[in-house]
Scaffold this active site. Structure first.
Site, PDB file in Angstrom:
ATOM      1  N   HIS A 202       7.177   2.155  -6.156  1.00 13.86           N
ATOM      2  CA  HIS A 202       5.749   1.863  -6.021  1.00 13.86           C
ATOM      3  C   HIS A 202       5.414   1.400  -4.620  1.00 13.86           C
ATOM      4  O   HIS A 202       6.236   0.796  -3.932  1.00 13.86           O
ATOM      5  CB  HIS A 202       5.297   0.808  -7.047  1.00 13.86           C
TER       6      HIS A 202
ATOM      7  N   HIS B 288       2.733  -0.932  -2.458  1.00 10.15           N
ATOM      8  CA  HIS B 288       1.701  -1.962  -2.511  1.00 10.15           C
ATOM      9  C   HIS B 288       0.688  -1.628  -1.416  1.00 10.15           C
ATOM     10  O   HIS B 288       1.071  -1.426  -0.262  1.00 10.15           O
ATOM     11  CB  HIS B 288       2.282  -3.349  -2.202  1.00 10.15           C
TER      12      HIS B 288
END
Ligand code: 5GP
Length: 186
Positions: A172, A174
């Site tokens: 992922h 951010h």
């Protein structure tokens, strides 16, 4: 016991900060001045303890997450993709999903993930076949920043492994913004 360790570690870290200030060899303010300004020192000390405790929590949870990563099991993000648990989605297409972080570190804090993990538990596992999705994620980070109104100044972070404080083993990005970012990061 844990609290005692945390406190002593906090004191150690605070001492290091004070020690490094002393190491600059700049003249220190008169002692009486320092004593009469006791409240700010106390506030600073509390803030120091809070920051260090948070940092210890993050590191401990990152180590715990890393210990179970080889199970290859679903993560919390699979539940978010399947809409089994609620999230505030800010962008979605057939390949990626972007949603607001549950524990935001900036006024804008969006987590961007590939819907298909395909072995990408972390960036360090990337292989040549992943270059298309990695490029798409990076481009989508810009799209999300634009949608969130932070195109003028934002940061994209990928935490990798326990040393990088990764806590969810589904790659992922951010996307952080809405405040002045500092450098170096913690
Ligand atoms: P990491 O520490 O692995 O780089 O980042 C994982 C991020 O996922 C953290 O910032 C954490 O706050 C976020 N997160 C963990 N669980 C949830 C959740 O259930 N919902 C949302 N929206 N974010 C989550």
């Amino acid at each position: 016991m844990a609290a005692a360790l945390t406190n002593s570690f906090s004191l150690l870290r605070c001492s290091c900060v004070i020690g490094s200030l002393a190491a600059t060899k700049r003249p220190l303010p008169p002692l009486s001045f320092s004593l009469f300004r006791a409240p700010p020192v106390s506030i600073q000390s509390k803030r120091c303890t809070r920051l260090i405790s948070a940092s210890i929590d993050e590191e401990a949870s990152a180590r715990a997450a890393a210990a179970s990563v080889d199970s290859g099991g679903p993560t919390i993000f699979d539940k978010i993709i399947a809409k089994e648990i609620p999230s505030t989605i800010v962008y979605e297409d057939e390949k990626v999903l972007a949603f607001r972080d549950i524990n935001p570190q900036a006024p804008v804090h969006v987590v961007l993930i590939p819907k298909l993990r395909d072995g990408l538990t972390q960036l360090g596992k990337a292989e040549p076949r992943h270059s298309v999705i990695l490029g798409h994620l990076l481009y989508t980070a810009k799209v999300v920043a634009e949608k969130e109104g932070i195109l003028d100044g934002f940061r994209v972070v990928i935490n990798n492994g326990p040393g990088g404080c990764q806590s969810v083993y589904h790659l992922h990005l951010h996307i952080l913004g809405g405040r002045q970012m500092k450098w170096p990061p913690g």
